[in-house]
Motif scaffolding. Structure first.
Motif, PDB file in Angstrom:
ATOM      1  N   SER A  38       0.690  -1.200   0.051  1.00  0.00           N
ATOM      2  CA  SER A  38       0.178   0.083  -0.029  1.00  0.00           C
ATOM      3  C   SER A  38       0.799   1.103  -0.216  1.00  0.00           C
ATOM      4  CB  SER A  38      -0.928   0.053   1.247  1.00  0.00           C
ATOM      5  OG  SER A  38      -0.024   0.227   2.525  1.00  0.00           O
ATOM      6  N   THR A  39       0.321   2.603  -0.383  1.00  0.00           N
ATOM      7  CA  THR A  39       1.194   3.533  -0.527  1.00  0.00           C
ATOM      8  C   THR A  39       1.899   3.970   0.766  1.00  0.00           C
ATOM      9  OG1 THR A  39      -0.500   4.292  -2.361  1.00  0.00           O
ATOM     10  CG2 THR A  39       1.040   5.875  -1.498  1.00  0.00           C
ATOM     11  N   SER A  40       1.101   3.789   1.863  1.00  0.00           N
ATOM     12  CA  SER A  40       1.556   4.354   3.178  1.00  0.00           C
ATOM     13  C   SER A  40       2.434   3.340   3.670  1.00  0.00           C
ATOM     14  CB  SER A  40       0.379   4.745   4.168  1.00  0.00           C
ATOM     15  OG  SER A  40      -0.378   3.528   4.269  1.00  0.00           O
ATOM     16  N   PRO A  64      -8.421   7.234   0.058  1.00  0.00           N
ATOM     17  CA  PRO A  64      -7.696   8.180  -0.742  1.00  0.00           C
ATOM     18  C   PRO A  64      -6.928   9.361   0.121  1.00  0.00           C
ATOM     19  CG  PRO A  64     -10.153   7.767  -1.395  1.00  0.00           C
ATOM     20  CD  PRO A  64      -9.965   7.197   0.020  1.00  0.00           C
ATOM     21  N   ALA A  65      -7.290   9.492   1.258  1.00  0.00           N
ATOM     22  CA  ALA A  65      -6.380  10.462   1.922  1.00  0.00           C
ATOM     23  C   ALA A  65      -5.107   9.950   2.227  1.00  0.00           C
ATOM     24  CB  ALA A  65      -7.279  10.845   3.248  1.00  0.00           C
ATOM     25  N   LEU A  66      -5.029   8.701   2.859  1.00  0.00           N
ATOM     26  CA  LEU A  66      -3.818   8.181   3.035  1.00  0.00           C
ATOM     27  C   LEU A  66      -2.950   8.115   1.921  1.00  0.00           C
ATOM     28  CD1 LEU A  66      -4.539   5.218   5.297  1.00  0.00           C
ATOM     29  CD2 LEU A  66      -2.870   6.954   5.998  1.00  0.00           C
ATOM     30  N   LEU A  89       1.706  10.157  -0.783  1.00  0.00           N
ATOM     31  CA  LEU A  89       2.314  10.522  -2.084  1.00  0.00           C
ATOM     32  C   LEU A  89       3.045  11.812  -1.855  1.00  0.00           C
ATOM     33  CD1 LEU A  89       0.009   9.475  -4.833  1.00  0.00           C
ATOM     34  CD2 LEU A  89       2.313   8.287  -4.246  1.00  0.00           C
ATOM     35  N   ALA A  90       2.522  12.894  -1.385  1.00  0.00           N
ATOM     36  CA  ALA A  90       2.796  14.244  -1.234  1.00  0.00           C
ATOM     37  C   ALA A  90       4.234  14.302  -0.071  1.00  0.00           C
ATOM     38  CB  ALA A  90       1.942  15.171  -0.436  1.00  0.00           C
ATOM     39  N   ASP A  91       4.394  13.496   0.882  1.00  0.00           N
ATOM     40  CA  ASP A  91       5.401  13.186   1.678  1.00  0.00           C
ATOM     41  C   ASP A  91       6.494  12.564   1.062  1.00  0.00           C
ATOM     42  OD1 ASP A  91       6.288  14.110   4.018  1.00  0.00           O
ATOM     43  OD2 ASP A  91       6.564  12.274   4.793  1.00  0.00           O
ATOM     44  N   LEU A  92       6.370  11.632   0.235  1.00  0.00           N
ATOM     45  CA  LEU A  92       7.152  10.838  -0.520  1.00  0.00           C
ATOM     46  C   LEU A  92       8.109  11.702  -1.301  1.00  0.00           C
ATOM     47  CD1 LEU A  92       5.642   7.272  -1.215  1.00  0.00           C
ATOM     48  CD2 LEU A  92       7.882   7.833  -0.257  1.00  0.00           C
ATOM     49  N   ASP A  93       7.132  12.498  -2.042  1.00  0.00           N
ATOM     50  CA  ASP A  93       7.588  13.474  -3.356  1.00  0.00           C
ATOM     51  C   ASP A  93       8.487  14.387  -2.462  1.00  0.00           C
ATOM     52  OD1 ASP A  93       6.782  15.864  -5.367  1.00  0.00           O
ATOM     53  OD2 ASP A  93       7.435  14.006  -6.300  1.00  0.00           O
ATOM     54  N   ALA A  94       8.002  14.805  -1.469  1.00  0.00           N
ATOM     55  CA  ALA A  94       8.842  16.144  -0.692  1.00  0.00           C
ATOM     56  C   ALA A  94      10.200  15.569  -0.097  1.00  0.00           C
ATOM     57  CB  ALA A  94       8.158  16.511   0.436  1.00  0.00           C
TER      58      ALA A  94
END
Length: 207
Positions: free
Chosen positions: A145-147, A176-178, A183-188
Motif C-alpha cells: 500500500s502507498t503508506s 484516498p487521503a492516506l 504521495l505528497a510526503d514521498l515526493d517531498a
C-alpha cells in the motif's frame, strides 16, 4: 510544479531517471485486490490496470520487471514483531487458508519474485543485489500500500542508491487521503512521484 515544489526550496528536489529502469511491483496480491481479502482496498481496479500497463511497457522496452510477495513460515516464526503489530499478516503464513498471497498479475518466466517479511522490499531480501546484477539504476514502483510497503520500499531504494519513481496511478491504499498524503510526503523527501503517462514513455524506450 517548480523544481522547488510546494514545500519551498528545502524539499521536493528531483532525483530523476537514470538510463536503466526496472519496474518493481510490490505485494500486489489477492489479499488487497479481492473484495473479501484481509487488506481489501476500496477500489483496486485502477491501480491494478496501471501496474499492468507499466509491466507491459517494461517488457516491450526490454527492461526488468521484479515482483515482491509476502510469505511467512507456519506459525509465523519469521514474522517478528511485525505480525504482532499487524495480526492480519497471518494470512500470508504458509499454512493459512485462502491463498491471499497469490499475485494478482502474473510474472513472466524468469522475472524474479522477491519474498519478504517486512514492509520494505529491500529489508532482509535479495532485492538490492538482484537490481545491481541487472544493471538497474532507477526503480519504478507500483503496488500496495502507498503508506506502507510502497513508502518503505521507496525510502530504502533511495537509501540503497537507486532512483525511486513512484507512479501515482499504480499505487493504492485503504483510503484516498492516506494515498494522497503519503504521495505528497514521498515526493517531498524520498522519491519522485510521477504520472503513469510519463513513466510509460520512459519504459517504452528500448534498453
Amino acid at each position: 510544479m517548480s523544481a522547488a515544489g510546494p514545500h519551498g526550496p528545502a524539499f521536493s528536489g528531483r532525483v530523476g531517471w537514470g538510463s536503466q529502469p526496472a519496474v518493481l511491483v510490490v505485494d500486489l496480491c489477492r489479499a488487497y485486490t479481492e473484495p473479501d481479502g484481509p487488506f481489501a482496498l476500496p477500489d483496486p481496479a485502477s491501480a491494478v490496470e496501471a501496474a499492468a500497463a507499466l509491466v507491459d511497457a517494461a517488457r516491450s522496452g526490454g527492461h526488468p520487471v521484479v515482483w515482491t510477495a509476502v510469505r511467512y513460515a507456519r506459525g509465523l516464526a519469521d514474522g517478528g514483531l511485525f505480525v504482532r503489530k499487524v495480526p492480519a499478516l497471518a494470512a500470508f503464513a504458509e499454512d493459512a487458508p485462502g491463498e491471499w498471497g497469490e499475485l494478482t498479475l502474473e510474472p513472466d518466466p524468469g522475472e524474479p519474485v522477491v519474498v519478504k517479511q517486512y514492509a520494505s522490499a529491500f529489508f532482509g531480501t535479495t532485492l538490492a543485489p538482484t537490481l545491481v546484477g541487472l544493471g538497474v539504476d532507477t526503480v519504478v514502483l507500483a503496488g500496495v500500500s502507498t503508506s506502507g510497503c510502497i513508502r518503505a520500499s521507496a525510502t530504502d531504494a533511495l537509501n540503497s542508491g537507486f532512483r525511486p519513481q513512484v507512479v501515482r496511478q499504480a499505487c493504492a491504499d485503504r483510503s484516498p487521503a492516506l494515498h494522497e498524503n503519503n504521495l505528497a510526503d514521498l515526493d517531498a523527501k524520498y522519491a519522485d512521484v510521477v504520472d503513469l503517462s510519463g513513466a510509460l514513455t520512459h519504459l517504452q524506450r528500448p534498453a
